[in-house]
Motif scaffolding. Sequence first.
Motif, PDB file in Angstrom:
ATOM      1  N   THR A 117      -2.203 -12.793 -11.116  1.00 47.62           N
ATOM      2  CA  THR A 117      -3.446 -12.916 -10.717  1.00 47.62           C
ATOM      3  C   THR A 117      -2.926 -10.920 -10.355  1.00 47.62           C
ATOM      4  OG1 THR A 117      -3.327 -13.351  -8.531  1.00 47.62           O
ATOM      5  CG2 THR A 117      -4.747 -14.089  -9.733  1.00 47.62           C
ATOM      6  N   MET A 118      -1.984 -10.544  -9.421  1.00 52.38           N
ATOM      7  CA  MET A 118      -2.136  -9.323  -8.982  1.00 52.38           C
ATOM      8  C   MET A 118      -0.705  -8.350  -9.552  1.00 52.38           C
ATOM      9  SD  MET A 118      -4.635  -7.832  -6.181  1.00 52.38           S
ATOM     10  CE  MET A 118      -2.561  -6.933  -5.570  1.00 52.38           C
ATOM     11  N   HIS A 119       0.081  -8.840  -9.826  1.00 51.39           N
ATOM     12  CA  HIS A 119       1.487  -8.865 -10.757  1.00 51.39           C
ATOM     13  C   HIS A 119       1.849  -9.394 -12.272  1.00 51.39           C
ATOM     14  CE1 HIS A 119       2.341  -6.973  -6.435  1.00 51.39           C
ATOM     15  NE2 HIS A 119       1.692  -8.803  -5.815  1.00 51.39           N
ATOM     16  N   GLU A 120       2.742  -8.429 -12.739  1.00 48.65           N
ATOM     17  CA  GLU A 120       3.291  -8.764 -13.891  1.00 48.65           C
ATOM     18  C   GLU A 120       4.746  -9.708 -13.967  1.00 48.65           C
ATOM     19  OE1 GLU A 120       1.191  -8.217 -17.309  1.00 48.65           O
ATOM     20  OE2 GLU A 120       0.374  -6.909 -14.975  1.00 48.65           O
ATOM     21  N   LYS A 121       4.681 -10.009 -14.986  1.00 49.00           N
ATOM     22  CA  LYS A 121       5.628 -11.038 -15.018  1.00 49.00           C
ATOM     23  C   LYS A 121       7.565 -10.131 -15.040  1.00 49.00           C
ATOM     24  CE  LYS A 121       4.227 -14.112 -18.460  1.00 49.00           C
ATOM     25  NZ  LYS A 121       4.579 -15.448 -19.678  1.00 49.00           N
ATOM     26  N   GLU A 122       6.846  -9.022 -15.300  1.00 48.55           N
ATOM     27  CA  GLU A 122       8.350  -8.299 -15.093  1.00 48.55           C
ATOM     28  C   GLU A 122       9.011  -7.982 -13.784  1.00 48.55           C
ATOM     29  OE1 GLU A 122       6.494  -7.919 -18.673  1.00 48.55           O
ATOM     30  OE2 GLU A 122       5.736  -7.387 -17.172  1.00 48.55           O
ATOM     31  N   GLU A 123       7.700  -7.983 -12.916  1.00 46.39           N
ATOM     32  CA  GLU A 123       8.241  -7.479 -11.237  1.00 46.39           C
ATOM     33  C   GLU A 123       8.929  -9.224 -10.730  1.00 46.39           C
ATOM     34  OE1 GLU A 123       4.465  -5.842  -8.973  1.00 46.39           O
ATOM     35  OE2 GLU A 123       3.593  -6.627 -11.360  1.00 46.39           O
ATOM     36  N   PHE A 124       9.233  -9.676 -11.053  1.00 48.51           N
ATOM     37  CA  PHE A 124       9.626 -10.886 -10.806  1.00 48.51           C
ATOM     38  C   PHE A 124      11.243 -11.907 -11.527  1.00 48.51           C
ATOM     39  CE2 PHE A 124       4.900 -11.890 -10.154  1.00 48.51           C
ATOM     40  CZ  PHE A 124       5.457 -11.959  -8.791  1.00 48.51           C
ATOM     41  N   ALA A 125      11.868 -10.195 -12.223  1.00 49.78           N
ATOM     42  CA  ALA A 125      12.690 -10.462 -13.775  1.00 49.78           C
ATOM     43  C   ALA A 125      13.484 -11.509 -11.790  1.00 49.78           C
ATOM     44  CB  ALA A 125      13.088  -9.261 -13.981  1.00 49.78           C
ATOM     45  N   ALA A 126      13.867 -10.664 -11.144  1.00 53.90           N
ATOM     46  CA  ALA A 126      15.209 -10.499 -10.218  1.00 53.90           C
ATOM     47  C   ALA A 126      15.514 -12.161  -9.377  1.00 53.90           C
ATOM     48  CB  ALA A 126      14.542 -10.100  -9.018  1.00 53.90           C
ATOM     49  N   TYR A 127      14.148 -12.934  -9.660  1.00 51.26           N
ATOM     50  CA  TYR A 127      14.038 -13.757  -8.880  1.00 51.26           C
ATOM     51  C   TYR A 127      14.191 -15.322  -9.492  1.00 51.26           C
ATOM     52  CZ  TYR A 127      11.764 -10.650  -6.142  1.00 51.26           C
ATOM     53  OH  TYR A 127      11.363 -10.015  -4.293  1.00 51.26           O
ATOM     54  N   PRO A 128      15.661 -16.117  -9.979  1.00 52.75           N
ATOM     55  CA  PRO A 128      15.733 -16.977 -10.910  1.00 52.75           C
ATOM     56  C   PRO A 128      15.251 -18.110 -10.405  1.00 52.75           C
ATOM     57  CG  PRO A 128      17.631 -17.342  -9.235  1.00 52.75           C
ATOM     58  CD  PRO A 128      16.398 -15.910  -8.756  1.00 52.75           C
ATOM     59  N   ASN A 129      14.730 -18.824  -9.047  1.00 56.33           N
ATOM     60  CA  ASN A 129      14.002 -19.656  -8.800  1.00 56.33           C
ATOM     61  C   ASN A 129      12.686 -19.933  -9.832  1.00 56.33           C
ATOM     62  OD1 ASN A 129      13.626 -17.645  -7.192  1.00 56.33           O
ATOM     63  ND2 ASN A 129      12.440 -19.027  -5.587  1.00 56.33           N
ATOM     64  N   VAL A 130      12.053 -19.144 -10.240  1.00 59.38           N
ATOM     65  CA  VAL A 130      10.979 -19.013 -11.030  1.00 59.38           C
ATOM     66  C   VAL A 130      10.862 -19.609 -12.430  1.00 59.38           C
ATOM     67  CG1 VAL A 130       8.620 -17.331 -12.586  1.00 59.38           C
ATOM     68  CG2 VAL A 130       9.903 -16.690 -10.157  1.00 59.38           C
ATOM     69  N   ILE A 131      10.225 -20.774 -12.243  1.00 63.07           N
ATOM     70  CA  ILE A 131      10.147 -21.879 -13.190  1.00 63.07           C
ATOM     71  C   ILE A 131       9.299 -21.789 -14.547  1.00 63.07           C
ATOM     72  CG2 ILE A 131      10.908 -23.894 -12.493  1.00 63.07           C
ATOM     73  CD1 ILE A 131       7.735 -25.340 -12.568  1.00 63.07           C
ATOM     74  N   GLY A 132       8.497 -20.902 -14.122  1.00 66.14           N
ATOM     75  CA  GLY A 132       7.611 -20.313 -15.741  1.00 66.14           C
ATOM     76  C   GLY A 132       6.087 -19.661 -14.182  1.00 66.14           C
ATOM     77  N   PHE A 133       5.056 -18.660 -15.443  1.00 66.80           N
ATOM     78  CA  PHE A 133       4.026 -17.755 -15.236  1.00 66.80           C
ATOM     79  C   PHE A 133       2.934 -18.399 -15.854  1.00 66.80           C
ATOM     80  CE2 PHE A 133       8.040 -15.646 -15.235  1.00 66.80           C
ATOM     81  CZ  PHE A 133       7.499 -14.720 -14.508  1.00 66.80           C
ATOM     82  N   ILE A 134       1.596 -18.447 -14.764  1.00 63.63           N
ATOM     83  CA  ILE A 134       0.324 -19.086 -16.120  1.00 63.63           C
ATOM     84  C   ILE A 134      -0.983 -17.732 -14.680  1.00 63.63           C
ATOM     85  CG2 ILE A 134       0.828 -21.304 -15.427  1.00 63.63           C
ATOM     86  CD1 ILE A 134       0.050 -22.124 -12.970  1.00 63.63           C
TER      87      ILE A 134
END
Length: 226
Positions: free
Chosen positions: A189-206
Amino acid sequence: MNYKAFLFDLNGTMIDDMGYHTKAWFSILNNDLSAGLSWEEVKSHMYGKNEELLVRVFGPDHFSKEEMKTLSVEKEKRYQQEYIAHLKLIPGLDKVLKKAADAGIQMAIGSAAITFNIDFVVDNLNIRDYFNAIVSADDVAYSKPDPETFIKAAALLGVDPKDCLVFEDAPKGVEAALRAGMDVLVITTMHEKEEFAAYPNVIGFIKDYEEEFVEELYSQPHPQSA
C-alpha cells in the motif's frame, strides 16, 4: 496450514490510511511546530511511536513527555477527523479474518499506533472479536523495528514465533518480524517490492487480500514467495 497465528500490523496493512497519517503529521510538524519538512521528508519518518517521530525530527530534549503526549493525541484527532468517512478494511480482509477464525488460527494486532487509534479502527469496523490479543505503542518499551511488538503478541497468544505469519506494509515492520523470527506477507500500500529486498523472511507480496496467494495460506503447508 503452516502457521498457527496471524499477526497484523494496522495502518497501511488492515486499512489503507497512511496518506491520512502523513497529512496529519505534515500539518502538526509544519503548521504547528514550524519544522519546514517536505511531504517526502515527513513520509520518511512514518514509523514507530509518535513520540519517537518527534524525537527524530526535533531531538531528544525539545519536548517534555507531557508535551509529546499532547501532540500525539492532537495528531490522531486530526487523522481520525479526516479519515472517518473513508474508514474501511482493505478489500478481501473481511474474508481472511472470517476464514482464519473458522480455521482456528489465532490472530493479533501488533501496531505502533496508540490504543486511542486502534480502538478507533477496530470498534468502528466491529472487528474486535476476531483478535485474541492487541499490542499497541502503549504496551511496549521499544517500537518497530525492535521485535518487542511481535514477540509480545505471540506470547499473549501462546504461539511460538516461528509459527506466526506477520502481515505488514513497511520495511521497518518487516525488520521487526525478522528479528522476532517470523515470516511476513507484505501488502504494497505504501512501499514497492524493491524496498524489501534485504529481508529473507518475506514470503510474498499482495496489493490487497483478494489475491489468490492469500487463499494459499489456508491450503498450502509451505507457502512460497509470490
